[in-house]
Design an enzyme around this catalytic site. Structure first.
Site, short mmCIF file in Angstrom:
data_model
loop_
_atom_site.label_atom_id
_atom_site.label_comp_id
_atom_site.label_asym_id
_atom_site.label_seq_id
_atom_site.Cartn_x
_atom_site.Cartn_y
_atom_site.Cartn_z
N HIS A 1 0.83 -1.21 0.00
CA HIS A 1 0.00 0.00 0.00
C HIS A 1 0.86 1.26 0.00
O HIS A 1 1.72 1.43 0.86
CB HIS A 1 -0.90 0.00 1.23
CG HIS A 1 -1.90 -1.11 1.22
ND1 HIS A 1 -3.22 -0.91 0.88
CD2 HIS A 1 -1.76 -2.43 1.46
CE1 HIS A 1 -3.86 -2.07 0.93
NE2 HIS A 1 -3.00 -3.00 1.29
N GLY B 1 -2.79 -4.63 11.23
CA GLY B 1 -3.26 -4.94 9.88
C GLY B 1 -4.76 -5.16 9.91
O GLY B 1 -5.49 -4.52 9.15
N LEU C 1 -7.83 -3.96 10.83
CA LEU C 1 -8.04 -2.55 11.18
C LEU C 1 -8.74 -2.39 12.53
O LEU C 1 -9.60 -3.19 12.90
CB LEU C 1 -8.83 -1.87 10.07
CG LEU C 1 -8.11 -1.85 8.72
CD1 LEU C 1 -9.04 -1.34 7.61
CD2 LEU C 1 -6.86 -0.98 8.80
N ASP D 1 -9.29 5.98 8.23
CA ASP D 1 -10.75 5.86 8.26
C ASP D 1 -11.16 4.43 8.62
O ASP D 1 -12.13 4.21 9.35
CB ASP D 1 -11.34 6.19 6.88
CG ASP D 1 -11.00 7.61 6.46
OD1 ASP D 1 -11.49 8.55 7.09
OD2 ASP D 1 -10.22 7.76 5.49
N GLU E 1 -16.19 -6.55 25.10
CA GLU E 1 -15.31 -7.72 25.07
C GLU E 1 -14.21 -7.60 24.01
O GLU E 1 -13.08 -8.04 24.21
CB GLU E 1 -16.12 -9.00 24.82
CG GLU E 1 -17.14 -9.34 25.89
CD GLU E 1 -18.45 -8.57 25.74
OE1 GLU E 1 -18.61 -7.82 24.75
OE2 GLU E 1 -19.32 -8.71 26.63
N ARG F 1 -19.80 -22.88 35.18
CA ARG F 1 -20.70 -22.17 36.10
C ARG F 1 -21.21 -23.17 37.14
O ARG F 1 -21.26 -22.88 38.33
CB ARG F 1 -21.89 -21.61 35.32
CG ARG F 1 -22.98 -21.10 36.23
CD ARG F 1 -24.30 -20.88 35.50
NE ARG F 1 -25.25 -20.25 36.38
CZ ARG F 1 -26.52 -20.62 36.50
NH1 ARG F 1 -27.00 -21.61 35.77
NH2 ARG F 1 -27.31 -20.01 37.34
C1 LIG Z 1 -10.59 -5.72 9.82
C2 LIG Z 1 -10.11 -5.40 8.44
N1 LIG Z 1 -11.01 -5.33 7.44
C3 LIG Z 1 -10.60 -5.08 6.17
C4 LIG Z 1 -9.29 -4.90 5.89
C5 LIG Z 1 -8.82 -4.68 4.45
N2 LIG Z 1 -8.40 -3.30 4.26
C6 LIG Z 1 -7.12 -2.93 4.32
S1 LIG Z 1 -6.89 -1.30 4.16
C7 LIG Z 1 -8.55 -1.04 3.95
C8 LIG Z 1 -9.08 0.35 3.74
C9 LIG Z 1 -8.65 1.23 4.81
O1 LIG Z 1 -9.00 2.54 4.56
P1 LIG Z 1 -8.25 3.66 5.37
O2 LIG Z 1 -8.12 3.30 6.77
O3 LIG Z 1 -8.90 4.95 5.04
O4 LIG Z 1 -6.79 3.61 4.77
P2 LIG Z 1 -6.21 4.45 3.58
O5 LIG Z 1 -7.15 4.29 2.44
O6 LIG Z 1 -6.15 5.83 4.05
O7 LIG Z 1 -4.88 3.82 3.33
C10 LIG Z 1 -9.24 -2.23 4.02
C11 LIG Z 1 -10.70 -2.34 3.88
C12 LIG Z 1 -8.38 -4.99 6.96
N3 LIG Z 1 -7.07 -4.85 6.80
N4 LIG Z 1 -8.83 -5.21 8.22
#
Ligand SMILES: Cc1ncc(C[n+]2csc(CCOP(=O)(O)OP(=O)(O)O)c2C)c(N)n1
Length: 665
Positions: free
Chosen positions: A30, A118, A120, A159, A413, A522
């Site tokens: 990325h 990773g 998110l 985001d 949780e 329990r």
């Molecule tokens: C829990 C989770 N869901 C989906 C992804 C796949 N994924 C990686 S980056 C991304 C988009 C993230 O957007 P943003 O945080 O705005 O990053 P930017 O576009 O600014 O790099 C997604 C959906 C992931 N890494 N983790």
């Protein structure tokens, strides 16, 4: 020192070049964040953060967590420039086999990487945990003249992280707990992966965070001076609140063809590498370029950082002399006791003890363990009254008492488990957390990461089967234990009685290289006095052991875990002298025993085997083989008083006897 914007702007563009070249080289990864946040990186690693690249784990360093782990090249580039032991060669090997620059940051693989990120949102939870650990460390160890812990936890999130539920749980907790050592930088670039962020979000983030008791500032993330001003204000804020800096940035800035759009998110922009590099002022013929001037700036910066470190070290030495007891406790951080040591600390239960269930045994076992290990802390997601894991005599952790050892996480949780990982990453305190076992699904993503990152988190999860009874199938785990057993490097221990529970706790709190879940009942279970107490304790540590030795040539093996062991012992009485009962509280620990031990417990020559467990049957076939049978529950549970639920779902001595009698041979 004054911010050197000129050279740091050059450094920012060279960091952009490193990311472009690395992503171009492996045709994946990325670009958006490393390019969009280059100025933020320059200010943090070139000016504002306290760190010591020669001692990446210096206890009073500022922690930097890249929650948006997909932007890993951001982290690797700045750690490289900052002087950590990440040679340029490793940037060239971004995402290659066995490099220290994997696709997403992995704790333990790369110096300076504070957390595996990773998935998110997790990193925000981890950062909150590190902020908890920082507050605790200050309360436990600082003395009036020796503020040896005063670091900040800085987290960069996009985001995606902000949209994830786990982040919301964690930041709400942080606001409530007034974690003012936490600075969250929101890379607000209006772009996610598939589309512009506006397609999926319309919130007013500043208003949201203000509503949960955070201070909020908004800046242009490309204006280094403005960003630094906001950062310094956040560091010095006297409000007692955690700090959010909303930094507006242009994703993939530096690649005009894609910047500011979702095309800038991934590796797509790499095909414009040559023109982008030219636009950034990078030489056409030198990839992975870092100029002499930038190297010289960071070399000088490193000297400044080392001087600051030395000043701290003087205070630290003085503190060690002035507060030797505190220093001794600090030294015990990360030094895990042996299981034998812990077993010695846990008194034997009276043979006629009347306990409500293994959760109650857990309550009694936790106390001597917590007394022996002052850095053990506990928490519960609003279920202390049921999980019974309150550390007696220790106060709650809250803004008025940061030395408290019991954390009330609220009904969060997922956030709780991510925060526990943050505490474990930090490494000083030893987190244990609790809720109902069925809600392990709510904390599973951080559990998986704890296993991956080898974090010794302890999960005290109770109400472990249909023994929950009247609450019914929503609250009765049937597949949960097996699902957790599938996570690599994740130990599950389901003890049968109080002494097995003692062994289980000793196993969990002596483990160094991964998490352990204790699945506790329990409902009341009998104390299995027919098995010597030491056998039950040590058997739990080994994962499986002979609970009843056959008194005639071995003709049948019954296997059971947890509350079903009593049924296997009762069935053995009906099935004759050649029956052996094996208690198997932990598959994973048993699997780690020597072949000799495993064969002694489960002799390969005896293929007549039946297992019983109040849960799904699939995994047990590994131990009973294709000739064997499993008495279990391959459906959801049922709402009824526990004894009736066991009967209705066929988890009985009679069912086990019948299954055994139906075996051929
Ligand atoms: C829990 C989770 N869901 C989906 C992804 C796949 N994924 C990686 S980056 C991304 C988009 C993230 O957007 P943003 O945080 O705005 O990053 P930017 O576009 O600014 O790099 C997604 C959906 C992931 N890494 N983790």
């Amino acid at each position: 020192m004054k911010l050197q914007t000129e050279i740091l702007s050059v450094a920012a563009n060279q960091a952009r070049g490193l990311a472009i070249d690395a992503v171009h080289a492996c045709s994946s990864g990325h670009l958006g964040l490393p390019l969009g946040c280059a100025e933020i990186g320059a200010v943090l690693f070139g000016h504002a953060l306290n760190y010591n690249p020669e001692q990446p784990r210096w206890p009073n360093r500022d922690r930097f967590v890249l929650s948006a782990g997909h932007g890993s090249m951001f982290l690797y580039s700045w750690l490289h420039l900052g002087g950590y032991d990440i040679p340029l060669e490793q940037l060239k090997r971004f995402r290659a086999l066995h490099s220290i620059t994997p696709g997403h940051p992995e704790f333990g693989e790369t110096p300076g990487v504070e957390a595996t990120t990773g998935p998110l949102g997790q990193g925000i939870g981890n950062a909150v945990g590190m902020a908890v650990a920082g507050q605790m460390a200050a309360a436990h160890f600082n003395t009036p003249g020796h503020p040896i812990f005063d670091y900040h936890v800085v987290c960069l999130a996009g985001d995606g992280c902000m949209q994830e539920g786990v982040a919301m749980e964690a930041v709400e907790f942080a606001g409530h707990q007034k974690l003012d050592n936490l600075i969250l930088i929101y890379d607000s670039n209006y772009v996610t992966l598939d589309a512009m962020a506006a397609k999926t979000q319309s919130e007013n983030t500043a208003a949201r965070f203000k509503a949960i008791e955070w201070d909020v500032q908004t800046v242009d993330g490309h204006d280094m001076a403005a960003f630094l001003k906001a950062f310094n204000r956040a560091k010095k804020a006297k409000s007692g609140k955690p700090q959010l800096i909303i930094a507006h940035t242009v994703i993939a800035r530096g690649i005009p063809e894609v910047q500011g759009t979702q095309k800038g998110h991934g590796e797509g922009g790499a095909k414009f590498a040559d023109s982008a590099r030219a636009g950034l002022g990078l030489p056409a013929d030198q990839h992975f370029y870092v100029s002499e001037e930038v190297r010289a700036y960071f070399a000088a910066h490193k000297q400044r950082l080392l001087r600051a470190y030395k000043r701290w070290h003087k205070t630290y030495e003085a503190w060690r002399t002035a507060a030797p007891e505190r220093a001794a406790i600090f030294d015990s951080a990360g030094v895990h006791p042996t299981d034998a040591h812990l077993l010695e600390k846990i008194p034997l239960f009276a043979p006629d003890v009347k306990l409500g269930g293994t959760r109650a045994a857990g309550r009694d076992v936790l106390q001597p363990v917590a007394a022996d290990l002052p850095l053990v802390i506990g928490g519960s997601a609003d279920l202390y009254g049921s999980t019974l894991n309150y550390i007696a005599g220790a106060p709650d952790f809250d803004p008025t008492d940061r030395a408290g050892r019991n954390i009330r996480f609220g009904i969060r949780e997922h956030g709780m488990a991510a925060i526990a990982n943050g505490i474990a990453y930090d490494g000083v305190f030893r987190p244990s957390i609790a809720t109902f076992l069925v809600f392990a699904d709510y904390s599973r993503p951080p559990m998986r990461l704890a296993a991956l990152a080898k974090l010794p988190v302890v999960y005290i999860y109770t109400h472990d089967s249909i023994g929950v009874g009247e609450d019914g199938p929503t609250h009765e785990p049937v597949e949960t234990i097996s699902a957790l057993r599938l996570i690599p490097n994740f130990d599950v221990i389901r003890p049968a009685d109080p002494e097995e529970t003692a062994g289980a706790f000793a196993a969990a709190f002596s483990r160094r290289d991964g998490p352990t879940l204790l699945a506790l009942t329990r409902q009341a279970v009998p104390v299995l006095n027919e098995i010597p107490a030491q056998t039950r304790r040590e058997g739990a540590l080994k994962g499986a052991y002979i609970a009843l030795q056959e008194s005639a040539p071995l003709s049948l093996i019954l296997l059971a875990s947890g509350s079903e062991l009593q049924l296997a012992l009762a069935a053995a009485k009906e099935l004759g002298a050649g029956v052996r009962v094996v208690s198997m509280p932990s598959f994973e620990r048993f699997n780690r025993q020597t072949v000799d031990y495993r064969d002694a417990i489960l002799p390969p020559s005896c293929r007549r085997r039946v297992a019983i467990e109040a849960g799904v049957t699939g995994l047990w076939y590994k131990y009973v083989g294709m000739d064997g049978k499993v008495v279990g529950i391959d459906r959801f549970g049922i709402s009824a008083p526990a004894p009736e639920a066991f009967k209705a779902l066929g988890i009985t001595t009679a069912a086990l006897v019948a299954a055994a009698q139906s075996l051929s041979g």
